[in-house]
Design an enzyme around this catalytic site. Structure first.
Site, PDB file in Angstrom:
ATOM      1  N   GLN A  46     -12.619 -11.720 -25.640  1.00 17.17           N
ATOM      2  CA  GLN A  46     -11.790 -10.519 -25.611  1.00 17.17           C
ATOM      3  C   GLN A  46     -11.976  -9.716 -26.885  1.00 17.17           C
ATOM      4  OE1 GLN A  46      -7.729 -11.924 -24.857  1.00 17.17           O
ATOM      5  NE2 GLN A  46      -7.391 -10.028 -23.762  1.00 17.17           N
ATOM      6  N   TYR A  54      -2.866   8.496 -23.861  1.00 19.74           N
ATOM      7  CA  TYR A  54      -3.727   7.904 -24.881  1.00 19.74           C
ATOM      8  C   TYR A  54      -3.171   8.219 -26.266  1.00 19.74           C
ATOM      9  CZ  TYR A  54      -6.947   7.225 -21.027  1.00 19.74           C
ATOM     10  OH  TYR A  54      -7.512   6.830 -19.839  1.00 19.74           O
ATOM     11  N   GLN A 109      -2.367   3.764 -22.907  1.00 20.36           N
ATOM     12  CA  GLN A 109      -3.520   2.920 -23.139  1.00 20.36           C
ATOM     13  C   GLN A 109      -3.133   1.904 -24.213  1.00 20.36           C
ATOM     14  OE1 GLN A 109      -6.042   1.312 -22.386  1.00 20.36           O
ATOM     15  NE2 GLN A 109      -7.683   2.845 -22.273  1.00 20.36           N
ATOM     16  N   HIS A 161      -2.843   1.584  -8.622  1.00 18.77           N
ATOM     17  CA  HIS A 161      -3.688   2.521  -9.361  1.00 18.77           C
ATOM     18  C   HIS A 161      -4.555   3.305  -8.382  1.00 18.77           C
ATOM     19  CE1 HIS A 161      -3.571   0.494 -13.578  1.00 18.77           C
ATOM     20  NE2 HIS A 161      -2.460   0.244 -12.897  1.00 18.77           N
ATOM     21  N   ALA A 185      -6.927  14.216 -13.565  1.00 21.15           N
ATOM     22  CA  ALA A 185      -5.769  13.537 -12.985  1.00 21.15           C
ATOM     23  C   ALA A 185      -4.735  14.529 -12.488  1.00 21.15           C
ATOM     24  CB  ALA A 185      -5.150  12.596 -14.019  1.00 21.15           C
ATOM     25  N   THR A 215      -4.533  -2.699 -10.676  1.00 21.06           N
ATOM     26  CA  THR A 215      -5.656  -1.833 -11.003  1.00 21.06           C
ATOM     27  C   THR A 215      -6.666  -1.810  -9.855  1.00 21.06           C
ATOM     28  OG1 THR A 215      -7.086  -3.521 -11.982  1.00 21.06           O
ATOM     29  CG2 THR A 215      -5.444  -2.520 -13.414  1.00 21.06           C
ATOM     30  N   LYS A 273      -0.086  17.489 -16.751  1.00 25.43           N
ATOM     31  CA  LYS A 273       0.132  16.415 -15.788  1.00 25.43           C
ATOM     32  C   LYS A 273       1.614  16.268 -15.472  1.00 25.43           C
ATOM     33  CE  LYS A 273      -2.272  12.884 -17.636  1.00 25.43           C
ATOM     34  NZ  LYS A 273      -2.956  11.577 -17.709  1.00 25.43           N
ATOM     35  N   ARG A 333      -7.961   9.919 -13.254  1.00 24.04           N
ATOM     36  CA  ARG A 333      -9.293  10.393 -12.892  1.00 24.04           C
ATOM     37  C   ARG A 333     -10.214   9.197 -12.735  1.00 24.04           C
ATOM     38  NH1 ARG A 333     -13.269  12.772 -17.239  1.00 24.04           N
ATOM     39  NH2 ARG A 333     -13.288  10.519 -17.598  1.00 24.04           N
ATOM     40  N   GLU A 380       0.501  -5.662 -15.792  1.00 24.58           N
ATOM     41  CA  GLU A 380      -0.652  -5.170 -15.042  1.00 24.58           C
ATOM     42  C   GLU A 380      -1.539  -6.341 -14.659  1.00 24.58           C
ATOM     43  OE1 GLU A 380      -3.059  -1.575 -16.168  1.00 24.58           O
ATOM     44  OE2 GLU A 380      -4.615  -3.107 -16.445  1.00 24.58           O
TER      45      GLU A 380
END
Length: 288
Positions: A203, A136, A167, A69, A115, A39, A156, A99, A8
């Site tokens: 981070q 998630y 995630q 995305h 979503a 993204t 979904k 979403r 990503e």
């Protein structure tokens, strides 16, 4: 079964950052990923002008599959339709339907409350598209409990989500428990494990302050011991991510989606340590 690796990246709005991102993507492409996802923020201009621009470069300049995305909390149906049309003209037929985060000072459009609403709409106007969704392992922050979270995820998939990308997480056991819950619920689409290597103090601090993900004792020990030793923290963070990936693939997980934070060196290091465990790149979803 093939084990896929994907990456990503996230674009920004400045030309200088775009030039740097192109250099990063060129390095990532050398690792032969199944795809590179792009993204976007909830800024409507970002999806139209920046995310699609980056996805176009990945797909049509480098020949790598890409996923754009599409967070729709602040998008109207007309805007989503325009985005799908733009992607189609570029030969890109895969989106990650979200979403997206809602902002406290900005009212959502309400064309898509969830979503699943976005997925239904895309499948209606462009049934040829492949649609990935987010999942998630430790329950979506807005879900009241695990049961309702799995029910929403099942919905979904039932309305057209072809695959899932998780995630980030740092406790593999929680991910395995999540996979079991999905299987029991009849969710049988491919699920990729989202891994984010933590390689610097900034981070780490952001992670501790903002995330609700479980931080195992082993991971916390790394952050505490090497907080003021940047080189050691970076090496330990990479080693932790490599251990996670080796364990995931050994346990039969279908693939890993690496949140690169636009750092090609991190991706290259991890691939050097784990590349033999992955299959040659193949398409994740439909290719037109």
């Amino acid at each position: 079964m093939d084990r896929l690796i994907s990456f990503e990246v996230f674009p920004s709005n400045t030309q200088d950052d775009f030039t740097k991102l192109v250099a990063t993507i060129q390095e990532l492409a050398k690792l032969n990923p199944a795809f590179i996802s792009v993204t976007c923020s909830n800024n409507n201009q970002t999806i139209d002008q920046i995310t699609i621009k980056v996805a176009n470069y990945i797909k049509n300049e480098l020949g790598i599959e890409t996923i754009a995305h599409l967070p729709a909390a602040y998008l109207s149906k007309a805007q989503v339709k325009r985005t799908i049309e733009n992607l189609t003209r570029l030969g890109i037929y895969h989106v990650l339907a979200l979403r997206g985060d809602t902002l406290p000072n900005l009212k959502p459009v309400h064309d898509f409350l969830y979503a699943s609403d976005l997925i239904i709409y895309i499948k209606t106007i462009a049934p040829e598209f492949s649609i990935s969704g987010a999942c998630y392992p430790e329950v979506h922050p807005d879900s009241p409990n695990r049961i309702s979270d799995i029910q929403a995820l099942k919905l979904k998939c039932d309305v057209g989500c072809d695959s899932l990308i998780s995630q980030l997480f740092f406790d593999n056991d929680l991910f395995y428990e999540f996979i079991e819950r999905c299987q029991l619920a009849g969710i049988d689409v491919p699920i990729l494990a989202g891994i984010m290597p933590i390689v610097n103090r900034k981070q780490a601090i952001r992670l501790v302050q903002t995330t609700k993900t479980n931080l195992p004792r082993k991971f916390l020990a790394i952050l505490e011991k090497y907080e003021h030793n940047p080189k050691a923290l970076g090496e330990a963070g990479l080693a932790y991510a490599v251990d996670q990936i080796v364990d995931l693939l050994t346990q039969g997980v279908g693939g890993v989606h690496l949140y690169t934070m636009n750092n090609a060196n991190v991706a290259e290091h991890i691939y050097q340590q784990t590349g033999a465990l992955f299959a040659t790149a193949s398409c994740f979803g439909q290719e037109k």
